[in-house]
Design a protein around this motif. Structure first.
Motif, PDB file in Angstrom:
ATOM      1  N   SER A  44       0.925  -1.205   0.046  1.00 36.24           N
ATOM      2  CA  SER A  44       0.138  -0.050  -0.046  1.00 36.24           C
ATOM      3  C   SER A  44       0.955   1.428   0.074  1.00 36.24           C
ATOM      4  CB  SER A  44      -0.865  -0.052   1.161  1.00 36.24           C
ATOM      5  OG  SER A  44      -1.860  -0.928   1.259  1.00 36.24           O
ATOM      6  N   VAL A  45       1.746   1.215   0.657  1.00 33.02           N
ATOM      7  CA  VAL A  45       2.707   2.494   0.834  1.00 33.02           C
ATOM      8  C   VAL A  45       3.476   2.576  -0.588  1.00 33.02           C
ATOM      9  CG1 VAL A  45       5.017   3.429   1.897  1.00 33.02           C
ATOM     10  CG2 VAL A  45       3.224   2.278   3.488  1.00 33.02           C
ATOM     11  N   PHE A  46       3.933   1.617  -1.187  1.00 31.86           N
ATOM     12  CA  PHE A  46       4.583   1.620  -2.337  1.00 31.86           C
ATOM     13  C   PHE A  46       3.509   2.078  -3.508  1.00 31.86           C
ATOM     14  CE2 PHE A  46       7.970  -1.000  -0.766  1.00 31.86           C
ATOM     15  CZ  PHE A  46       9.314  -0.277  -0.889  1.00 31.86           C
ATOM     16  N   ALA A  47       2.304   1.496  -3.456  1.00 36.30           N
ATOM     17  CA  ALA A  47       1.283   1.857  -4.360  1.00 36.30           C
ATOM     18  C   ALA A  47       1.198   3.375  -4.263  1.00 36.30           C
ATOM     19  CB  ALA A  47       0.131   1.042  -4.052  1.00 36.30           C
ATOM     20  N   ILE A  48       0.873   3.798  -2.955  1.00 34.20           N
ATOM     21  CA  ILE A  48       0.552   5.193  -3.033  1.00 34.20           C
ATOM     22  C   ILE A  48       1.566   6.173  -3.444  1.00 34.20           C
ATOM     23  CG2 ILE A  48      -0.083   7.140  -1.251  1.00 34.20           C
ATOM     24  CD1 ILE A  48      -1.526   4.864   0.149  1.00 34.20           C
ATOM     25  N   LEU A  49       2.848   6.010  -2.965  1.00 32.80           N
ATOM     26  CA  LEU A  49       4.294   6.814  -3.362  1.00 32.80           C
ATOM     27  C   LEU A  49       4.152   6.596  -5.076  1.00 32.80           C
ATOM     28  CD1 LEU A  49       6.654   5.817  -0.910  1.00 32.80           C
ATOM     29  CD2 LEU A  49       5.582   8.161  -1.028  1.00 32.80           C
ATOM     30  N   GLY A  50       4.100   5.175  -5.553  1.00 36.46           N
ATOM     31  CA  GLY A  50       3.927   4.988  -6.916  1.00 36.46           C
ATOM     32  C   GLY A  50       2.902   5.711  -7.802  1.00 36.46           C
ATOM     33  N   GLY A  51       1.798   5.813  -7.327  1.00 33.50           N
ATOM     34  CA  GLY A  51       0.668   6.395  -7.939  1.00 33.50           C
ATOM     35  C   GLY A  51       1.020   7.692  -7.877  1.00 33.50           C
ATOM     36  N   GLY A  52       1.454   8.345  -6.885  1.00 28.85           N
ATOM     37  CA  GLY A  52       1.799   9.776  -6.601  1.00 28.85           C
ATOM     38  C   GLY A  52       2.598  10.372  -7.672  1.00 28.85           C
ATOM     39  N   ILE A  53       3.655   9.665  -8.109  1.00 26.61           N
ATOM     40  CA  ILE A  53       4.624   9.927  -9.040  1.00 26.61           C
ATOM     41  C   ILE A  53       4.059   9.742 -10.542  1.00 26.61           C
ATOM     42  CG2 ILE A  53       7.042   9.073 -10.229  1.00 26.61           C
ATOM     43  CD1 ILE A  53       7.699   8.177  -7.109  1.00 26.61           C
ATOM     44  N   MET A  54       3.357   8.742 -10.675  1.00 25.41           N
ATOM     45  CA  MET A  54       2.666   8.542 -11.860  1.00 25.41           C
ATOM     46  C   MET A  54       1.467   9.476 -12.159  1.00 25.41           C
ATOM     47  SD  MET A  54       2.294   4.500 -12.031  1.00 25.41           S
ATOM     48  CE  MET A  54       1.537   3.981 -13.601  1.00 25.41           C
ATOM     49  N   ARG A  55       1.055   9.960 -11.145  1.00 23.56           N
ATOM     50  CA  ARG A  55       0.046  11.008 -11.595  1.00 23.56           C
ATOM     51  C   ARG A  55       0.535  12.224 -11.927  1.00 23.56           C
ATOM     52  NH1 ARG A  55      -4.936  12.485  -7.419  1.00 23.56           N
ATOM     53  NH2 ARG A  55      -6.015  13.796  -9.143  1.00 23.56           N
ATOM     54  N   PHE A  56       1.659  12.564 -11.874  1.00 18.00           N
ATOM     55  CA  PHE A  56       2.527  13.683 -12.614  1.00 18.00           C
ATOM     56  C   PHE A  56       2.425  13.440 -14.061  1.00 18.00           C
ATOM     57  CE2 PHE A  56       4.430  14.443  -8.359  1.00 18.00           C
ATOM     58  CZ  PHE A  56       3.906  15.809  -8.417  1.00 18.00           C
ATOM     59  N   PHE A  57       2.607  12.312 -14.498  1.00 17.17           N
ATOM     60  CA  PHE A  57       2.720  11.849 -16.000  1.00 17.17           C
ATOM     61  C   PHE A  57       1.424  11.256 -16.479  1.00 17.17           C
ATOM     62  CE2 PHE A  57       6.791  11.426 -13.741  1.00 17.17           C
ATOM     63  CZ  PHE A  57       7.814  12.438 -14.860  1.00 17.17           C
ATOM     64  N   GLY A  58       0.334  11.669 -15.991  1.00 16.78           N
ATOM     65  CA  GLY A  58      -0.933  11.197 -16.503  1.00 16.78           C
ATOM     66  C   GLY A  58      -1.578  10.021 -16.004  1.00 16.78           C
ATOM     67  N   PHE A  59      -1.196   9.592 -14.916  1.00 11.81           N
ATOM     68  CA  PHE A  59      -1.877   8.227 -14.151  1.00 11.81           C
ATOM     69  C   PHE A  59      -3.276   8.897 -13.639  1.00 11.81           C
ATOM     70  CE2 PHE A  59      -2.322   5.542 -10.409  1.00 11.81           C
ATOM     71  CZ  PHE A  59      -2.593   4.181 -11.213  1.00 11.81           C
ATOM     72  N   ARG A  60      -4.434   8.204 -13.895  1.00 13.72           N
ATOM     73  CA  ARG A  60      -5.696   8.755 -13.581  1.00 13.72           C
ATOM     74  C   ARG A  60      -6.396   7.310 -12.639  1.00 13.72           C
ATOM     75  NH1 ARG A  60      -3.755  12.954 -13.339  1.00 13.72           N
ATOM     76  NH2 ARG A  60      -3.967  14.333 -15.124  1.00 13.72           N
ATOM     77  N   TYR A  61      -7.196   7.673 -11.813  1.00 20.62           N
ATOM     78  CA  TYR A  61      -7.614   6.458 -10.990  1.00 20.62           C
ATOM     79  C   TYR A  61      -8.942   6.945 -10.067  1.00 20.62           C
ATOM     80  CZ  TYR A  61      -4.692   8.995  -7.122  1.00 20.62           C
ATOM     81  OH  TYR A  61      -4.004   9.754  -6.430  1.00 20.62           O
TER      82      TYR A  61
END
Length: 135
Positions: A26-43
């Motif tokens: 969960s911690v890695f997912a939230i951090l990874g999702g945060g980084i990916m959000r800068f590059f167009g990740f939507r959820y």
């Protein structure tokens, strides 16, 4: 009664391991999702991000093992130096993780990952999973 106590201890132990693994993912997912959000990740929700990264971790684990073994085998068979081995590992791991993420993204409708976000996080994961041993 002894069997029951042993079963309860086993269930409790496995349960704690599962809870710790879910917390780490969960911690890695939230951090990874945060980084990916800068590059167009939507959820749709944080749970969607955790589910996405959990499935990527489960599906990508065997591929990760194969890639590590392949880079070490290339080092032994082709007598390549450590620098080239690390470079090959980063390229193969980035590609493997990227393909895994793209496939999981295709099947999970609650997340939408751009190619750039997948590439960036795959590269970061490859760098972090690099062996830190002998230079």
């Amino acid at each position: 009664m002894k069997n029951f106590k042993r079963i309860v201890k086993s269930i409790t132990g496995y349960g704690l391991v599962v809870i710790v693994l879910i917390a780490i993912i969960s911690v890695f997912a939230i951090l990874g999702g945060g980084i990916m959000r800068f590059f167009g990740f939507r959820y749709n929700s944080v749970g969607s991000v955790i589910l996405y990264f959990t499935i990527v971790a489960i599906v990508g684990f065997p591929l990760e093992i194969i890639i590590k073994a392949l880079s070490k085998a290339l080092n032994i068979l082709l007598k390549i130096n450590r620098k080239i081995e690390k470079t090959l590992f980063i390229l193969m791991d980035t590609l493997g993780t990227g393909i895994t993420m793209a496939i999981v993204d295709y099947f999970i409708e609650s997340v939408s990952a751009s190619d750039l976000s997948i590439l960036v996080i795959s590269f970061i994961i490859a760098i972090l999973s690099l062996d830190k041993g002998d230079n």
